[in-house]
Write a protein that holds these residues in place. Sequence first.
Motif, short mmCIF file in Angstrom:
data_model
loop_
_atom_site.label_atom_id
_atom_site.label_comp_id
_atom_site.label_asym_id
_atom_site.label_seq_id
_atom_site.Cartn_x
_atom_site.Cartn_y
_atom_site.Cartn_z
N GLU A 152 10.93 14.58 6.56
CA GLU A 152 12.22 14.33 7.19
C GLU A 152 12.01 14.33 8.70
OE1 GLU A 152 16.65 16.33 7.35
OE2 GLU A 152 15.44 16.55 5.52
N ASP A 153 12.77 13.46 9.40
CA ASP A 153 12.69 13.48 10.86
C ASP A 153 13.93 14.16 11.44
OD1 ASP A 153 14.72 11.63 10.64
OD2 ASP A 153 13.67 10.01 11.67
N LEU A 154 14.05 14.24 12.74
CA LEU A 154 15.15 14.95 13.39
C LEU A 154 16.50 14.28 13.18
CD1 LEU A 154 13.34 15.82 16.74
CD2 LEU A 154 13.72 17.29 14.75
N ASP A 155 16.51 12.96 12.90
CA ASP A 155 17.76 12.23 12.68
C ASP A 155 18.25 12.35 11.24
OD1 ASP A 155 17.65 11.36 15.29
OD2 ASP A 155 16.57 9.51 14.77
N GLY A 156 17.50 13.02 10.39
CA GLY A 156 17.92 13.20 9.00
C GLY A 156 17.38 12.14 8.06
N LYS A 157 16.59 11.21 8.55
CA LYS A 157 16.01 10.19 7.68
C LYS A 157 14.90 10.82 6.85
CE LYS A 157 17.11 6.32 10.63
NZ LYS A 157 16.61 5.24 11.46
N GLN A 158 14.87 10.50 5.57
CA GLN A 158 13.92 11.14 4.66
C GLN A 158 12.93 10.15 4.11
OE1 GLN A 158 16.39 12.91 1.69
NE2 GLN A 158 16.96 14.64 2.97
N LEU A 159 11.77 10.67 3.77
CA LEU A 159 10.71 9.89 3.15
C LEU A 159 10.20 10.71 1.97
CD1 LEU A 159 8.63 7.54 3.15
CD2 LEU A 159 7.24 8.93 4.68
N ARG A 160 10.21 10.09 0.80
CA ARG A 160 9.73 10.78 -0.40
C ARG A 160 8.50 10.06 -0.91
NH1 ARG A 160 12.64 10.85 -6.29
NH2 ARG A 160 10.75 11.35 -7.42
N ILE A 161 7.44 10.80 -1.12
CA ILE A 161 6.21 10.24 -1.65
C ILE A 161 5.93 10.91 -2.98
CG2 ILE A 161 3.74 9.92 -1.28
CD1 ILE A 161 4.32 9.86 1.70
N ASP A 162 5.87 10.11 -4.02
CA ASP A 162 5.66 10.59 -5.39
C ASP A 162 4.26 10.15 -5.82
OD1 ASP A 162 5.88 11.46 -7.96
OD2 ASP A 162 7.70 10.33 -8.42
N ILE A 163 3.37 11.09 -6.09
CA ILE A 163 1.98 10.81 -6.43
C ILE A 163 1.71 11.38 -7.81
CG2 ILE A 163 -0.42 11.13 -5.77
CD1 ILE A 163 0.69 11.69 -2.92
N GLN A 164 1.08 10.57 -8.67
CA GLN A 164 0.75 11.05 -10.00
C GLN A 164 -0.60 10.49 -10.40
OE1 GLN A 164 3.81 10.60 -12.96
NE2 GLN A 164 2.34 10.67 -14.63
N LEU A 165 -1.44 11.33 -10.98
CA LEU A 165 -2.74 10.91 -11.49
C LEU A 165 -2.50 10.09 -12.75
CD1 LEU A 165 -5.79 11.24 -11.04
CD2 LEU A 165 -5.72 13.15 -12.60
N VAL A 166 -3.05 8.88 -12.79
CA VAL A 166 -2.84 7.99 -13.92
C VAL A 166 -4.06 8.07 -14.82
CG1 VAL A 166 -2.42 5.61 -14.64
CG2 VAL A 166 -1.40 6.47 -12.54
N THR A 167 -3.86 8.55 -16.06
CA THR A 167 -4.94 8.67 -17.04
C THR A 167 -4.50 8.03 -18.34
OG1 THR A 167 -4.19 10.79 -17.86
CG2 THR A 167 -5.72 10.85 -16.02
N GLU A 168 -5.31 8.23 -19.39
CA GLU A 168 -4.99 7.67 -20.68
C GLU A 168 -3.71 8.30 -21.25
OE1 GLU A 168 -7.68 8.51 -24.01
OE2 GLU A 168 -7.81 6.34 -24.24
N GLU A 169 -3.49 9.58 -20.96
CA GLU A 169 -2.32 10.27 -21.49
C GLU A 169 -1.06 10.00 -20.69
OE1 GLU A 169 -5.16 12.33 -20.79
OE2 GLU A 169 -5.90 11.96 -22.80
N THR A 170 -1.20 9.63 -19.44
CA THR A 170 -0.02 9.43 -18.59
C THR A 170 0.00 8.01 -18.06
OG1 THR A 170 -1.21 10.08 -16.59
CG2 THR A 170 -0.10 11.83 -17.80
N ASP A 171 1.16 7.51 -17.82
CA ASP A 171 1.33 6.28 -17.08
C ASP A 171 2.43 6.52 -16.06
OD1 ASP A 171 3.57 6.29 -18.62
OD2 ASP A 171 3.28 4.31 -19.48
N TYR A 172 2.69 5.55 -15.24
CA TYR A 172 3.64 5.77 -14.15
C TYR A 172 4.48 4.52 -13.98
CZ TYR A 172 5.42 7.35 -9.68
OH TYR A 172 6.24 7.76 -8.67
N GLU A 173 5.76 4.71 -13.85
CA GLU A 173 6.67 3.59 -13.60
C GLU A 173 7.51 3.91 -12.39
OE1 GLU A 173 8.84 1.55 -16.68
OE2 GLU A 173 7.70 2.66 -18.19
N ILE A 174 7.76 2.89 -11.58
CA ILE A 174 8.62 3.06 -10.41
C ILE A 174 9.42 1.78 -10.22
CG2 ILE A 174 6.84 2.31 -8.80
CD1 ILE A 174 8.03 4.28 -6.77
N ILE A 175 10.66 1.93 -9.86
CA ILE A 175 11.51 0.79 -9.56
C ILE A 175 11.93 0.93 -8.10
CG2 ILE A 175 13.69 -0.37 -10.06
CD1 ILE A 175 13.40 0.61 -12.94
#
Length: 181
Positions: free
Chosen positions: A147-170
């Motif tokens: 977050e910066d001083l003006d209240g703007k936010q940044l979200r970073i979502d990180i996930q390890l992608v393996t055979e058991e997991t997958d990842y979807e983002i829209i």
Amino acid sequence: MKITDSQLYKYVPKAEKLWLSWLPTDEEIPEHIFSKRFERKMKRLIRNQRRTPRIRKIFLTAKRITAAVLVLTMLSFSGLMTVEAYREKFIEMITEVMDDLTHFKIFSSWNESIRMGEIIFGYLPEGMSEVERMCDEETQGQIIYFEDLDGKQLRIDIQLVTEETDYEIILDTELVDSTKV
């Protein structure tokens, strides 16, 4: 002044003798030593010129066919070796782009046990600082909030992608300012 043919016949031999007298003698001229590369090229050229044009054409065609077969063999071999051996190791991604959003689905057939390493950002937008970091041991994922001083936010979502997991983002193409929400 006009020079006639008779004057040329009279004075050119004298000029030639004068010019030749200025040149060094054959003993004074050093003998040139050709490079090994030049010598090889000349031997190859002389050997090639001894052959008839028909034989030269046959040799050229044979060289071209050999080169084509060699290239095809190398491409086939490298294609066979890389497709099955490495295809499963890489992450595959499917992307759907619509008018107002982009959908990413990331999956992998990686099945070895690995752990996610430490995440360090080399660049962040000016004024952004880390507010919160949430780690999930089960999926080996992390969500990091900035977050910066003006209240703007940044979200970073990180996930390890393996055979058991997958990842979807829209991703929605409409920008949302968190100060107006």
